[in-house]
Design a protein around this motif. Sequence first.
Motif, PDB file in Angstrom:
ATOM      1  N   GLN A   1      21.627  49.838  24.649  1.00 58.89           N
ATOM      2  CA  GLN A   1      20.728  50.983  24.736  1.00 58.89           C
ATOM      3  C   GLN A   1      19.704  50.970  23.603  1.00 58.89           C
ATOM      4  OE1 GLN A   1      22.467  54.869  25.487  1.00 58.89           O
ATOM      5  NE2 GLN A   1      24.184  53.963  26.580  1.00 58.89           N
ATOM      6  N   ALA A   2      20.148  50.683  22.388  1.00 59.08           N
ATOM      7  CA  ALA A   2      19.225  50.635  21.248  1.00 59.08           C
ATOM      8  C   ALA A   2      18.195  49.523  21.428  1.00 59.08           C
ATOM      9  CB  ALA A   2      20.004  50.439  19.953  1.00 59.08           C
ATOM     10  N   ASP A   3      18.661  48.357  21.862  1.00 55.78           N
ATOM     11  CA  ASP A   3      17.745  47.226  22.077  1.00 55.78           C
ATOM     12  C   ASP A   3      16.689  47.559  23.126  1.00 55.78           C
ATOM     13  OD1 ASP A   3      19.324  45.889  20.285  1.00 55.78           O
ATOM     14  OD2 ASP A   3      20.264  44.562  21.763  1.00 55.78           O
ATOM     15  N   GLU A   4      17.132  48.122  24.247  1.00 55.78           N
ATOM     16  CA  GLU A   4      16.205  48.447  25.333  1.00 55.78           C
ATOM     17  C   GLU A   4      15.226  49.544  24.921  1.00 55.78           C
ATOM     18  OE1 GLU A   4      15.622  47.142  28.200  1.00 55.78           O
ATOM     19  OE2 GLU A   4      17.293  45.726  28.390  1.00 55.78           O
TER      20      GLU A   4
ATOM     21  N   GLN B   1      18.099  49.693  13.428  1.00 54.52           N
ATOM     22  CA  GLN B   1      17.572  49.223  12.148  1.00 54.52           C
ATOM     23  C   GLN B   1      17.444  47.702  12.136  1.00 54.52           C
ATOM     24  OE1 GLN B   1      20.319  50.867   9.302  1.00 54.52           O
ATOM     25  NE2 GLN B   1      19.179  52.776   9.095  1.00 54.52           N
ATOM     26  N   LYS B   2      18.453  47.029  12.673  1.00 54.70           N
ATOM     27  CA  LYS B   2      18.430  45.567  12.747  1.00 54.70           C
ATOM     28  C   LYS B   2      17.255  45.081  13.587  1.00 54.70           C
ATOM     29  CE  LYS B   2      21.152  41.815  14.776  1.00 54.70           C
ATOM     30  NZ  LYS B   2      22.375  41.520  15.569  1.00 54.70           N
TER      31      LYS B   2
ATOM     32  N   ILE C   1      25.876  56.449  14.844  1.00 60.66           N
ATOM     33  CA  ILE C   1      25.900  55.512  13.718  1.00 60.66           C
ATOM     34  C   ILE C   1      25.732  54.078  14.220  1.00 60.66           C
ATOM     35  CG2 ILE C   1      27.349  54.547  11.895  1.00 60.66           C
ATOM     36  CD1 ILE C   1      28.573  57.349  11.557  1.00 60.66           C
ATOM     37  N   TYR C   2      26.430  53.738  15.310  1.00 60.48           N
ATOM     38  CA  TYR C   2      26.294  52.401  15.874  1.00 60.48           C
ATOM     39  C   TYR C   2      24.868  52.170  16.391  1.00 60.48           C
ATOM     40  CZ  TYR C   2      31.449  52.442  15.988  1.00 60.48           C
ATOM     41  OH  TYR C   2      32.781  52.528  15.684  1.00 60.48           O
TER      42      TYR C   2
ATOM     43  N   LYS D   1      28.251  40.329  18.638  1.00 61.52           N
ATOM     44  CA  LYS D   1      29.449  40.013  17.877  1.00 61.52           C
ATOM     45  C   LYS D   1      29.389  40.546  16.452  1.00 61.52           C
ATOM     46  CE  LYS D   1      31.223  37.748  21.288  1.00 61.52           C
ATOM     47  NZ  LYS D   1      32.351  38.301  22.018  1.00 61.52           N
ATOM     48  N   SER D   2      28.379  41.318  16.118  1.00 61.08           N
ATOM     49  CA  SER D   2      28.303  41.879  14.780  1.00 61.08           C
ATOM     50  C   SER D   2      27.922  43.331  14.869  1.00 61.08           C
ATOM     51  CB  SER D   2      27.282  41.120  13.933  1.00 61.08           C
ATOM     52  OG  SER D   2      25.990  41.261  14.467  1.00 61.08           O
ATOM     53  N   LEU D   3      28.242  44.086  13.821  1.00 58.95           N
ATOM     54  CA  LEU D   3      27.989  45.518  13.820  1.00 58.95           C
ATOM     55  C   LEU D   3      27.512  45.923  12.449  1.00 58.95           C
ATOM     56  CD1 LEU D   3      28.279  48.214  15.347  1.00 58.95           C
ATOM     57  CD2 LEU D   3      30.561  48.379  14.408  1.00 58.95           C
ATOM     58  N   VAL D   4      26.397  46.657  12.396  1.00 55.07           N
ATOM     59  CA  VAL D   4      25.875  47.153  11.135  1.00 55.07           C
ATOM     60  C   VAL D   4      25.977  48.664  11.169  1.00 55.07           C
ATOM     61  CG1 VAL D   4      23.889  47.251   9.605  1.00 55.07           C
ATOM     62  CG2 VAL D   4      24.265  45.218  11.002  1.00 55.07           C
TER      63      VAL D   4
END
Length: 312
Positions: A271-274, A51-52, A44-45, A3-6
């Motif tokens: 994808q980034a998390d995995e 980074q998070k 970018i997403y 629910k959030s986007l950096v």
Amino acid sequence: MKKSLVIGMTAAVMAASMGTVSFAEDGGYKIAMIYQDLSGQFNIYFQGELQKQAEELGVTLVEFDGQGAVDKQLDQCENAIQQGVDALMFIPVDKSGCAPIIENCNEAGIPVIGCNNPTDNVDEATAYVGANDVDAGIMEMEYIAELLGGEGTICVIEGPYGHSAQIARMEGIEETLKNYPDITMLYNDTANWDRTEAMELTENWLEKSGDEIDAIVCHSDDMGMGALQAIQGAGLENNIEVIGIDAIYDALQAVKKGEMCATVFQDVYGQADEAIATALKALNGEEFEKTTYVPFQMVTQENVDEYLAMFE
């Protein structure tokens, strides 16, 4: 669903093509990430989510912007290895041209995780985390085919020729078209993931055959937004349907307004998390999946608010 986007770019990462380091906790792993091109919304997403996660996991992230160039990505891989990174993740610019990244990491003895789209030698990577792009092509083409009632004329705006997503998404579109003999593909060409190129390409098609085109099927939302701009400029927004892939913010807003008929959500956050989770498992000697496909999801006016909530 997150629910959030950096998406803010730090000063350090703005110089990422030089191999800038974003420091995390002392004593943690140092992991490199080579992005395909940080001018593109998907990358970018991906960066914001990565980074998070790196900050939460105490990982030092060494980031590079490939700027859409194979040679730059290959040089950045060598740079990362020389910096002594513990693992490397990358989104390749080209399916064949970026294969040496995997070879070089294997030679250096560091885990290498292919992300988002595979290279020719992806089986030689430690792992791959991405999506099955054939599915994305099938999903968007099936949606358009049903919308047109199984007959009509379409154009296809493709990604860069040779890019694995371009190849796979086109495969899905062409396989689906075999089931709809009354749908004709009038034109298809690449716009290289670029919004302006897609707008200019569409303007050319409209000038030649605007009254014949029923829909434009795009390999990405950035290109879909370019096509939409050209269609609106020609006053044909009520005549031609547009669909894309990625579910970027602009496209979601266009779907909500009824300007684009739909988009296909590529779960960049998943994808980034995995990817970083797999890299850490490999480094820690834990079991991990060799190949992880994060599913695509269809986004229409009926469910678009769920996806717009990611940007709140």
